[in-house]
Structure formats: structure tokens, C-alpha cells
Write an enzyme that holds these catalytic residues in place. Sequence first.
Site, PDB file in Angstrom:
ATOM      1  N   CYS A 176       0.881  -1.178   0.000  1.00 49.31           N
ATOM      2  CA  CYS A 176       0.000   0.000   0.000  1.00 49.31           C
ATOM      3  C   CYS A 176       0.909   1.217   0.000  1.00 49.31           C
ATOM      4  O   CYS A 176       1.604   1.456   0.999  1.00 49.31           O
ATOM      5  CB  CYS A 176      -0.909  -0.005   1.231  1.00 49.31           C
ATOM      6  SG  CYS A 176      -1.932   1.472   1.377  1.00 49.31           S
ATOM      7  N   HIS A 201      -2.657  -4.815 -10.547  1.00 49.87           N
ATOM      8  CA  HIS A 201      -3.345  -3.634 -11.086  1.00 49.87           C
ATOM      9  C   HIS A 201      -3.685  -3.843 -12.552  1.00 49.87           C
ATOM     10  O   HIS A 201      -2.894  -4.428 -13.299  1.00 49.87           O
ATOM     11  CB  HIS A 201      -2.442  -2.400 -10.981  1.00 49.87           C
ATOM     12  CG  HIS A 201      -2.230  -1.920  -9.580  1.00 49.87           C
ATOM     13  ND1 HIS A 201      -2.963  -0.902  -9.008  1.00 49.87           N
ATOM     14  CD2 HIS A 201      -1.382  -2.354  -8.609  1.00 49.87           C
ATOM     15  CE1 HIS A 201      -2.566  -0.724  -7.759  1.00 49.87           C
ATOM     16  NE2 HIS A 201      -1.611  -1.586  -7.489  1.00 49.87           N
ATOM     17  N   GLU A 218     -10.241   0.445  -6.010  1.00 53.91           N
ATOM     18  CA  GLU A 218      -9.308  -0.439  -5.324  1.00 53.91           C
ATOM     19  C   GLU A 218      -9.917  -1.806  -4.989  1.00 53.91           C
ATOM     20  O   GLU A 218     -11.077  -1.898  -4.550  1.00 53.91           O
ATOM     21  CB  GLU A 218      -8.813   0.191  -4.016  1.00 53.91           C
ATOM     22  CG  GLU A 218      -7.802   1.289  -4.207  1.00 53.91           C
ATOM     23  CD  GLU A 218      -7.013   1.546  -2.950  1.00 53.91           C
ATOM     24  OE1 GLU A 218      -6.830   0.605  -2.149  1.00 53.91           O
ATOM     25  OE2 GLU A 218      -6.576   2.703  -2.759  1.00 53.91           O
ATOM     26  N   CYS A 243      -4.463   6.336  -4.626  1.00 51.29           N
ATOM     27  CA  CYS A 243      -3.885   4.983  -4.533  1.00 51.29           C
ATOM     28  C   CYS A 243      -2.429   5.073  -4.974  1.00 51.29           C
ATOM     29  O   CYS A 243      -2.161   5.372  -6.150  1.00 51.29           O
ATOM     30  CB  CYS A 243      -4.664   4.016  -5.426  1.00 51.29           C
ATOM     31  SG  CYS A 243      -4.039   2.323  -5.386  1.00 51.29           S
ATOM     32  N   GLY A 282      -1.414   2.314  -7.242  1.00 51.87           N
ATOM     33  CA  GLY A 282      -2.148   2.557  -8.485  1.00 51.87           C
ATOM     34  C   GLY A 282      -1.497   3.644  -9.327  1.00 51.87           C
ATOM     35  O   GLY A 282      -1.440   3.539 -10.554  1.00 51.87           O
TER      36      GLY A 282
HETATM   37  N1  LIG Z   1      -6.443  -2.131  -2.342  1.00 54.14           N
HETATM   38  C1  LIG Z   1      -5.023  -2.516  -2.528  1.00 54.14           C
HETATM   39  C2  LIG Z   1      -4.215  -2.261  -1.241  1.00 54.14           C
HETATM   40  C3  LIG Z   1      -4.108  -0.767  -0.904  1.00 54.14           C
HETATM   41  C4  LIG Z   1      -3.391  -0.001  -1.983  1.00 54.14           C
HETATM   42  C5  LIG Z   1      -3.569   1.523  -1.975  1.00 54.14           C
HETATM   43  N2  LIG Z   1      -4.334   2.077  -0.896  1.00 54.14           N
HETATM   44  C6  LIG Z   1      -2.220   2.230  -2.154  1.00 54.14           C
HETATM   45  O1  LIG Z   1      -2.062   3.363  -1.694  1.00 54.14           O
HETATM   46  O2  LIG Z   1      -1.327   1.618  -2.816  1.00 54.14           O
HETATM   47  C7  LIG Z   1      -4.978  -4.018  -2.903  1.00 54.14           C
HETATM   48  O3  LIG Z   1      -5.912  -4.745  -2.579  1.00 54.14           O
HETATM   49  O4  LIG Z   1      -3.980  -4.416  -3.525  1.00 54.14           O
END
Ligand SMILES: N[C@H](CCC[C@H](N)C(=O)O)C(=O)O
Length: 276
Positions: free
Chosen positions: A75, A161, A210, A219, A222
Amino acid sequence: MLVRFTKMHGLGNDFLVLDTVTQKVKVNSAIVSRLADRNFGVGFDQMLIVEPPTNPDMDFRYRIFNADGSEVEHCGNGARCFAKFVRDKRLTAKETIAVETQKGPIYLTINEDRQVIVDMGVPVLEPQQIPFSADHQAATYPIDVAGQTVQISAVSMGNPHGVLVVDTVDKAPVEAWGPALESHPKFPAKANIGFMEVISGAEIRLRVYERGAGETKACGTGACAAVVAGRLRGLLDEKVTVHLPGGTLLIEWAGAGEPLIMTGPATTVYEGQIFI
Ligand SMILES: N[C@H](CCC[C@H](N)C(=O)O)C(=O)O
């Protein structure tokens, strides 16, 4: 059990940060999803757990749980908040903090204007390792959604992703296509879905639906995946300003085999206590 927590965010992507270095507490999927509820709990996109390292060469272990209770590999916005948390709580005085994650080591540095610089690691493009169902690596792959076949890029930053290019993020079908692509059979571990509008080689706008949390204000992984996708498509430079609904990140990538470097803010909102 009453435990202390800190509420933080990275550009509006919000977190409950739990220190298990100084307080002995165990969490599980059910506890996370209960506390993530914005009416019955604290409310957050992810819970970040600060643990002692398992590898003596590292400073901390960093675990991440999505609001739906799923534990994930990485994250990016959370990594910046992690760095601010451990420094503000005086759990370390180091300039650069070495942190174990499920995806491997990451390195966090707080610079002189309180921005946090994160070495986000080298992106993975081999379909089987993302994971994404394809028989060879490509810049884009055809995928069916809402009765159409569109071109999607597939990238792992430790977490999976999918990235689409759209004319404008304001009109992107995030609500309709986000859930469908998040759980698409071609992403066997599900995926975070980015909708990228290219303004120039050095600037994009991005919205992310997400995995395990829905659309967030920002994100970090992301933003990195979008820059990789844009570079693979020949649309972006090495240094890209990424405008997300919650604010702006700077993402730098020197190219294949090199790590992505993310720079952005981290904010503490309040301290609290909660029954677990
Ligand atoms: N939802 C993401 C984890 C959090 C990523 C995001 N909050 C960031 O800042 O990279 C997943 O399931 O891979």
C-alpha cells in the site's frame, strides 16, 4: 480489549494505524472489516499494522488489510503514513527506514519538507506473476467488460493492477467497470483498476477502484502502475505528476528493471482508542 490507534491519510486514502510494537494485540479479517465500517466502526480504506521485524536487517514489518478484511501485499499511501507514524512515535530515529512487507522490502525516507519518499520496488510485468491470464507479456491486453472489448495494461507493484486509458477521468465508468474488472476472471487474485487520463508526457489524472475497498481518494501503488502502463504504451516520460481526486503524487521511473520512486505527503488526523 481497549487499544490505541492513530487515524491517518495519504491524499484522502485513509487508514487506521495500529502499533503492535508497544501493545500486544492480534487482528483478524473479522475485526478489520468490523472496524472499517464507517457507521459501526472507525471507518477506513485500509488498516496498517506496525510490527517488529522478522528479519533482523529490517526495522519493522508492515502488514496491510483492506476494508473487506483481505490482507494484501503493498500500500503506497500507507507506506508514507507508516514512515510518519514510526518517526512521530519515536519508534525509530533513522533517516531511511527499512520495512518488510508481503511483497518484499521497501525503503522510506522523510525529506526536509516533510514529504515522504518511498522506493516502491521494481514493477512485475510477467502475466503469471501479476497474476493475469495471458500467454505472453504485452503492453496491453484485450478484456471484455460491459459488452465491450477494451485494452487494459496489467502490472504488479506487489499487488495486482489493471490500467485503462480514458479520455477524461470525470466521465470514466469507474462505478460500472471498477467492480466488474476488479473481479474479472483474467485477474485470479482480483485487481485494483486504474482509469488514467493522459494530459501530457509528464502529467496524468487518475481514479482508482481499489481491490477490497472500492474507489478511494488516492492509490499509491495505483499511481505507480499507471505510470508503468503509460510508459509501456509510449505515452509518458520518466517523471510524472499524478493528479488523483485527493491530491498529487510525483512518480519517477527510470525504466524496466528499475524501482519506482514515489514522493507525497502523509497526514495524522487524530489519536483514538477502540475496543477490539
Ligand atoms: N487495495 C489494494 C491495497 C491498498 C493499496 C492503496 N491504498 C495504495 O495506496 O497503494 C490491494 O488490494 O492491492
